[in-house]
Design a protein around this motif. Structure first.
Motif, short mmCIF file in Angstrom:
data_model
loop_
_atom_site.label_atom_id
_atom_site.label_comp_id
_atom_site.label_asym_id
_atom_site.label_seq_id
_atom_site.Cartn_x
_atom_site.Cartn_y
_atom_site.Cartn_z
N LYS A 42 1.24 -1.15 0.15
CA LYS A 42 -0.09 -0.09 0.12
C LYS A 42 0.81 1.21 -0.15
CE LYS A 42 -3.48 -2.14 2.59
NZ LYS A 42 -4.31 -2.76 3.77
N TYR A 43 0.72 1.91 -1.10
CA TYR A 43 2.02 3.26 -1.43
C TYR A 43 1.87 4.09 -2.67
CZ TYR A 43 4.25 0.16 -4.85
OH TYR A 43 4.19 -1.10 -5.94
N MET A 44 2.33 4.63 -2.89
CA MET A 44 2.40 5.57 -4.10
C MET A 44 3.40 6.15 -4.35
SD MET A 44 -0.54 8.65 -5.09
CE MET A 44 0.18 9.49 -3.48
N ILE A 45 4.32 6.66 -4.89
CA ILE A 45 5.28 7.30 -5.65
C ILE A 45 4.73 7.84 -6.49
CG2 ILE A 45 7.70 6.70 -5.60
CD1 ILE A 45 6.77 5.55 -3.72
N ASN A 46 4.85 9.27 -6.04
CA ASN A 46 4.57 10.29 -6.94
C ASN A 46 6.26 11.23 -7.47
OD1 ASN A 46 3.61 13.44 -8.36
ND2 ASN A 46 1.53 13.27 -7.28
N ALA A 47 6.65 10.66 -8.89
CA ALA A 47 7.47 11.09 -8.92
C ALA A 47 7.97 12.44 -9.93
CB ALA A 47 9.04 10.17 -9.40
N GLY A 48 7.43 13.63 -9.19
CA GLY A 48 7.57 14.79 -10.86
C GLY A 48 6.33 14.83 -11.46
N ARG A 49 5.32 13.20 -10.53
CA ARG A 49 3.51 13.83 -11.08
C ARG A 49 3.88 13.24 -12.77
NH1 ARG A 49 3.68 18.49 -9.59
NH2 ARG A 49 3.83 19.83 -11.07
N SER A 50 4.74 13.24 -13.20
CA SER A 50 4.68 12.28 -14.90
C SER A 50 5.38 11.26 -14.99
CB SER A 50 5.68 13.23 -15.56
OG SER A 50 7.42 13.28 -15.33
N ASN A 51 5.48 10.61 -13.79
CA ASN A 51 6.30 9.89 -12.98
C ASN A 51 5.22 9.25 -12.05
OD1 ASN A 51 8.21 7.08 -12.84
ND2 ASN A 51 9.31 7.40 -14.57
N ILE A 52 4.60 7.82 -12.04
CA ILE A 52 3.80 7.63 -10.85
C ILE A 52 3.72 6.48 -10.83
CG2 ILE A 52 1.64 7.51 -9.61
CD1 ILE A 52 0.64 10.66 -10.83
N ILE A 53 4.16 5.56 -9.70
CA ILE A 53 3.87 3.80 -9.14
C ILE A 53 2.59 4.34 -7.59
CG2 ILE A 53 6.25 3.86 -8.54
CD1 ILE A 53 6.30 1.15 -9.97
N VAL A 54 2.04 3.54 -8.05
CA VAL A 54 0.69 2.92 -7.33
C VAL A 54 1.01 1.31 -6.76
CG1 VAL A 54 -0.20 4.83 -7.54
CG2 VAL A 54 -0.88 3.09 -8.48
N ASP A 66 -7.17 1.53 1.40
CA ASP A 66 -9.11 1.09 1.91
C ASP A 66 -9.87 0.93 0.67
OD1 ASP A 66 -11.18 2.05 3.55
OD2 ASP A 66 -11.80 3.59 2.50
N ASP A 67 -8.63 0.00 -0.32
CA ASP A 67 -9.48 -0.90 -0.85
C ASP A 67 -9.97 -2.24 -0.62
OD1 ASP A 67 -10.36 -1.96 -3.65
OD2 ASP A 67 -8.24 -2.20 -4.11
N SER A 68 -10.55 -2.79 -0.64
CA SER A 68 -10.88 -4.48 0.21
C SER A 68 -12.19 -4.76 -0.82
CB SER A 68 -11.18 -3.93 1.35
OG SER A 68 -12.55 -3.53 1.32
N ASP A 69 -12.14 -5.68 -0.17
CA ASP A 69 -13.65 -6.47 -0.32
C ASP A 69 -14.98 -6.29 -0.82
OD1 ASP A 69 -11.80 -8.90 -0.80
OD2 ASP A 69 -12.20 -10.02 0.72
N THR A 70 -14.95 -5.14 0.84
CA THR A 70 -15.91 -4.56 0.75
C THR A 70 -16.07 -3.26 -0.25
OG1 THR A 70 -15.63 -4.41 2.94
CG2 THR A 70 -16.93 -6.01 2.55
N ASN A 71 -14.91 -2.49 -0.80
CA ASN A 71 -15.06 -1.38 -0.36
C ASN A 71 -13.70 -1.12 -2.08
OD1 ASN A 71 -15.08 1.48 -1.06
ND2 ASN A 71 -13.46 1.65 1.06
N ASP A 72 -13.94 -0.65 -3.37
CA ASP A 72 -13.51 -1.07 -4.10
C ASP A 72 -13.13 0.79 -4.35
OD1 ASP A 72 -12.87 -1.57 -6.70
OD2 ASP A 72 -14.49 -1.64 -7.79
N ARG A 73 -11.62 0.52 -4.26
CA ARG A 73 -11.12 1.81 -3.86
C ARG A 73 -9.80 2.25 -5.01
NH1 ARG A 73 -9.98 6.73 0.74
NH2 ARG A 73 -10.08 7.81 -0.47
N PRO A 74 -9.74 2.04 -6.22
CA PRO A 74 -8.89 2.05 -6.37
C PRO A 74 -7.68 3.95 -6.44
CG PRO A 74 -9.85 2.43 -8.27
CD PRO A 74 -10.92 2.30 -7.72
N PHE A 75 -6.71 4.42 -6.87
CA PHE A 75 -6.26 5.08 -7.06
C PHE A 75 -6.69 5.89 -8.09
CE2 PHE A 75 -2.63 2.99 -3.95
CZ PHE A 75 -2.15 4.57 -3.03
#
Length: 410
Positions: free
Chosen positions: A215-227, A232-241
């Motif tokens: 569970k992480y997010m790397i925002n490398a200058g907003r032109s290079n993002i990796i998540v 909050d994503d779970s079997d009962t709560n569908d939540r992507p980035f």
């Protein structure tokens, strides 16, 4: 460097919703750190792990920032572990003279860049450093965003002609036995600016995988993002980035062309509206074709999605110089996904499996493409103001002991 201000990550909700209150159901940010490497502001957010993981991630970016820096020689103190590690500057300074033994990490990065040249049919080329420098000398001048004088433009063309036969990566000679790199053409300059940041981001992902941090997010200058997985994503709560893709022409609602939903993916983008000059009605931006050293006018933004941030970084540059039919073939061959913001403002997608909600066009607004470069300064200023606002707001929250996200649409 290329590709700044092309993806607006974490700003999506600010642009879409007037209400920015903190909600009790939002997940807590466990750890977060801002850093600056490769001339880029990088934001690391971990929902798992510990402070030592942030230290390790910063060390990755710091290392590759030093190794791949094409403009400054090592300027570290003697007690720094990187002090004796040669970088791209050392290799370029010894072109046509002698091989340079380098760190394994830099050796692997250079070999990968040549491999990506082959994969892209030559549209990504790490050997065009001189051509990049020539164009940057014209773009990063008092003429940026304006018209180049004929004398300056003519000099650029003359300088490009002189190095036109010195951009073949086959002149980069590798010796696996002693881990040395030798450029046997004294007029060829190696440049890793179009891959180094993505490569470091990919190494960061590999580190997180090794620590079972999902569970992480790397925002490398907003032109290079990796998540990874949204906390909050779970079997009962569908939540992507959710990632908002910027609309440089401002013809779509909210200033974004669409919302991309992703899990466990890298998202990389290239855009033509950050750095440019004009000459006789044509825009000369900073992403140039390695074949004729000219910028192409196929797209305003290219966004690609996949698993390997290093591959995406180099291929976003390659795709930008290809017409859509060729770009489609390359995207399909690489097994990645792409969103093309075309020169006429329309959106084309290739291989897209992620959920992408394209924004509605603005009502009663003229689609005047000639206004793009007139409003560009405002685009950059607004983007910067939003980032500064978020940073200040976040620091105020931390000072009050509240480290929760202020947006639930990250």
């Amino acid at each position: 460097m290329k590709k700044y201000f092309a993806i607006l990550c974490l700003l999506c909700t600010i642009l879409l919703q007037p209400n920015t209150q903190i909600h009790a159901t939002e997940p807590s940010i466990l750890l977060q750190r801002e850093m600056e490497y490769m001339s880029t502001q990088i934001l690391v957010t971990l929902y798992e792990g510990e402070e030592a993981d942030l230290d390790a991630i910063e060390d990755i970016y710091r290392t590759y920032s030093h190794l791949a820096d094409n403009y400054t020689a090592p300027d570290l103190t003697n007690d720094d572990p990187l002090y004796h590690e040669k970088n791209i500057v050392t290799i370029n300074e010894n072109r046509g003279v002698s091989p340079v033994v380098v760190d394994q990490r830099l050796y692997d990065l250079i070999k990968l860049s040549v491999n990506h040249h082959n994969q892209s049919n030559g549209f990504f080329n790490p050997a065009i450093g001189n051509a990049i420098d020539i164009w940057k000398s014209a773009i990063y001048s008092e003429f940026m965003y304006g018209e180049l004088p004929k004398s300056v433009f003519d000099q650029v063309q003359l300088d490009l002609e002189e190095i036109s036969n010195s951009v073949n990566p086959s002149s980069i000679i590798f010796n696996d036995n002693d881990r040395s790199v030798f450029i046997n053409n004294d007029n060829l300059k190696l440049d890793l600016g179009a891959i180094a940041k993505g490569y470091a981001t990919q190494k960061t992902k590999e580190y997180l995988d090794s620590k079972n941090i999902t569970k992480y997010m790397i925002n490398a200058g907003r032109s290079n993002i990796i998540v990874g997985v949204h906390p909050d994503d779970s079997d009962t709560n569908d939540r992507p980035f959710r990632v908002g893709l910027e609309d440089p022409l401002r013809i779509y609602q909210n200033g974004i062309s669409g919302i991309l939903e992703v899990r466990n993916k890298a998202v990389v983008t290239s855009g033509n509206y950050e750095q440019f000059v004009t000459y006789e009605g044509k825009v000369y931006h900073h992403i140039i074709s390695p074949f004729d050293f000219e910028p192409k006018q196929y797209y305003h933004v290219v966004t690609i999605i996949g698993d390997d941030s290093a591959l995406l970084d180099s291929m976003s540059t390659a795709l930008f110089s290809m017409p859509l039919d060729q770009a489609t073939i390359l995207v399909q061959s690489l097994g990645i996904e792409a969103i093309f913001y075309m020169y006429d403002g329309s959106i084309e997608t290739v291989n897209l499996t992620q959920n992408f909600r394209q924004s509605e066009p603005l009502a009663d607004e003229p689609n005047d493409l000639t206004n793009l470069y007139i409003i560009l300064g405002g685009v950059v200023i607004v983007g910067g103001a939003l980032i500064i606002g978020i940073s200040v707001y976040d620091k105020k929250k931390k000072a009050k002991g509240d480290v929760r996200e202020d947006k639930n649409e990250a």
